[in-house]
Scaffold this active site. Structure first.
Site, PDB file in Angstrom:
ATOM      1  N   ALA A   1       7.364   0.746  11.944  1.00  0.00           N
ATOM      2  CA  ALA A   1       6.363   1.688  11.438  1.00  0.00           C
ATOM      3  C   ALA A   1       6.975   2.528  10.338  1.00  0.00           C
ATOM      4  O   ALA A   1       8.140   2.943  10.424  1.00  0.00           O
ATOM      5  CB  ALA A   1       5.847   2.584  12.569  1.00  0.00           C
ATOM      6  N   LYS A   2       6.188   2.804   9.293  1.00  0.00           N
ATOM      7  CA  LYS A   2       6.685   3.576   8.159  1.00  0.00           C
ATOM      8  C   LYS A   2       7.062   4.999   8.553  1.00  0.00           C
ATOM      9  O   LYS A   2       7.867   5.641   7.885  1.00  0.00           O
ATOM     10  CB  LYS A   2       5.634   3.616   7.046  1.00  0.00           C
ATOM     11  CG  LYS A   2       5.429   2.272   6.356  1.00  0.00           C
ATOM     12  CD  LYS A   2       4.391   2.373   5.246  1.00  0.00           C
ATOM     13  CE  LYS A   2       4.218   1.053   4.518  1.00  0.00           C
ATOM     14  NZ  LYS A   2       3.210   1.131   3.439  1.00  0.00           N
ATOM     15  N   ARG A   3       6.512   5.492   9.673  1.00  0.00           N
ATOM     16  CA  ARG A   3       6.824   6.866  10.068  1.00  0.00           C
ATOM     17  C   ARG A   3       8.261   7.013  10.580  1.00  0.00           C
ATOM     18  O   ARG A   3       8.769   8.120  10.680  1.00  0.00           O
ATOM     19  CB  ARG A   3       5.848   7.331  11.142  1.00  0.00           C
ATOM     20  CG  ARG A   3       5.993   6.591  12.483  1.00  0.00           C
ATOM     21  CD  ARG A   3       5.016   7.146  13.509  1.00  0.00           C
ATOM     22  NE  ARG A   3       5.119   6.464  14.782  1.00  0.00           N
ATOM     23  CZ  ARG A   3       4.481   5.361  15.091  1.00  0.00           C
ATOM     24  NH1 ARG A   3       3.673   4.815  14.186  1.00  0.00           N
ATOM     25  NH2 ARG A   3       4.614   4.792  16.271  1.00  0.00           N
TER      26      ARG A   3
ATOM     27  N   SER B   1       0.854  -1.184   0.000  1.00  0.00           N
ATOM     28  CA  SER B   1       0.000   0.000   0.000  1.00  0.00           C
ATOM     29  C   SER B   1       0.892   1.236   0.000  1.00  0.00           C
ATOM     30  O   SER B   1       1.790   1.337   0.833  1.00  0.00           O
ATOM     31  CB  SER B   1      -0.902   0.012   1.249  1.00  0.00           C
ATOM     32  OG  SER B   1      -1.755  -1.105   1.261  1.00  0.00           O
TER      33      SER B   1
END
Length: 329
Positions: free
Chosen positions: A250-252, A9
């Site tokens: 986490a992508k952050r 995604s």
């Protein structure tokens, strides 16, 4: 021919955990001389960004991965971005509705919050839906529709669904545990459970290798495959990757992204070495080529539990204080 896929995604940059799943999916198909498909799951247009699509393609190519079909490679089952496949999901809904498998759900978030104390079902953060709107009469539905646009829920079949996961082993689930689930949200967005089944079926996917966090979704998806009359693929759910503190990635946290590692001077072969080590194919984190990793691929060696970045793998990836960064997020 066997067909596998990686379906990210575009809501952020790929991190080492995403790379772990992508590489294992690629290895599974290449070791079996199968076809590998890249599909972009941008069904949630509000959260998806086109720049992340381009970054994803660049990151995967930097690792050495290629694909036989995808958003930039024409194939017989395109398009390969979900936002361009919406008509297929509408057709699936029409088929399910014609067979009486759907019903409108008018429940508000406040109503669902009231059942939050109910026993949890298939998902730890989701209570079992108690069927509030399941048996509404047409008149009741029409009255409620005046005030609220409904979501659509799928009526789960009675009984048990069982399947053999290539990593997790035999799975048996009583479908009543999760209750009826949403296939189209009230805002009109198609739910993941529906879109992924339609896409994998229409693209002829025979092997679904993905993260262990999606294992609970599988019984619901099998129920949809059966309701739509589609063949069910083989499933393999590989472990999720945890940071050095044992927390989910986490992508952050930019330090764990592939682009940040590349910019820090980490070589693609070093990342592949860490992936091979975490997957149980290699004894150490030594750099390795995709060709050599393909020769070592064996699903039976993949752990059944989450894998954690240790001091050795974190050092190779130039990671420092990853756990602290995650918590500060």
């Amino acid at each position: 021919m066997r067909r596998g896929r990686f379906a990210p995604s575009p809501t952020g940059e790929l991190h080492i955990g995403n790379a772990f799943t992508a590489v294992l999916s690629w290895l599974q198909m290449r070791s079996a001389f199968g076809a590998f498909v890249l599909r972009i799951e941008d069904i949630d247009g509000a959260r998806s960004k086109s720049e992340y699509v381009q970054q994803t393609l660049a990151d995967l190519r930097w690792l050495g991965l290629d694909w036989d079909e995808g958003p930039d490679v024409e194939g017989p089952y395109g398009p390969y971005c979900q936002q361009e496949r919406l008509s297929l999901y509408e057709e699936a809904l029409s088929q399910l509705e014609a067979h009486g498998r759907l019903y409108p759900c008018f429940c508000s978030r406040a109503q669902l919050a009231q059942v939050a104390s109910a026993p949890h079902g298939l998902f730890a953060d989701e209570p079992r839906y108690p069927g509030i709107c399941r048996d509404l009469t047409p008149a009741q539905q029409a009255e409620l529709a005046v005030h609220k646009h409904p979501a659509l829920r799928f009526r789960v079949p009675e009984g048990e669904i069982s399947f053999v996961d290539a990593v997790a082993g035999v799975q048996r689930v009583d479908m009543a545990m999760g209750g009826d689930f949403i296939v189209r949200r009230a805002d009109g967005v198609f739910a993941y459970q529906l879109s992924v089944v339609v896409d994998d079926a229409e693209m002829g996917v025979t092997d679904v290798l993905r993260g262990m966090d999606l294992l609970p979704s599988t019984p619901r998806q099998i129920a949809l495959y059966n309701a739509l009359g589609k063949p069910i693929p083989m499933f393999a759910h590989v472990p999720i990757v945890l940071d050095v503190m044992g927390q989910r990635l986490a992508k952050r946290n930019r330090s764990i992204t592939l682009r940040a590692m590349r910019e820090a001077g980490v070589a693609a072969e070093e990342i592949l070495g860490v992936i091979g080590y975490l997957a149980g194919f290699c004894d150490t984190c030594q750099p390795i080529s995709l060709d050599n990793l393909t020769d070592r691929f064996e699903l039976a060696k993949v752990p059944k539990h989450p894998v954690r970045l240790d001091a050795m793998s974190a050092r190779v990836l130039h990671l420092r204080d990853v756990g602290a960064n995650e918590e500060a997020g």
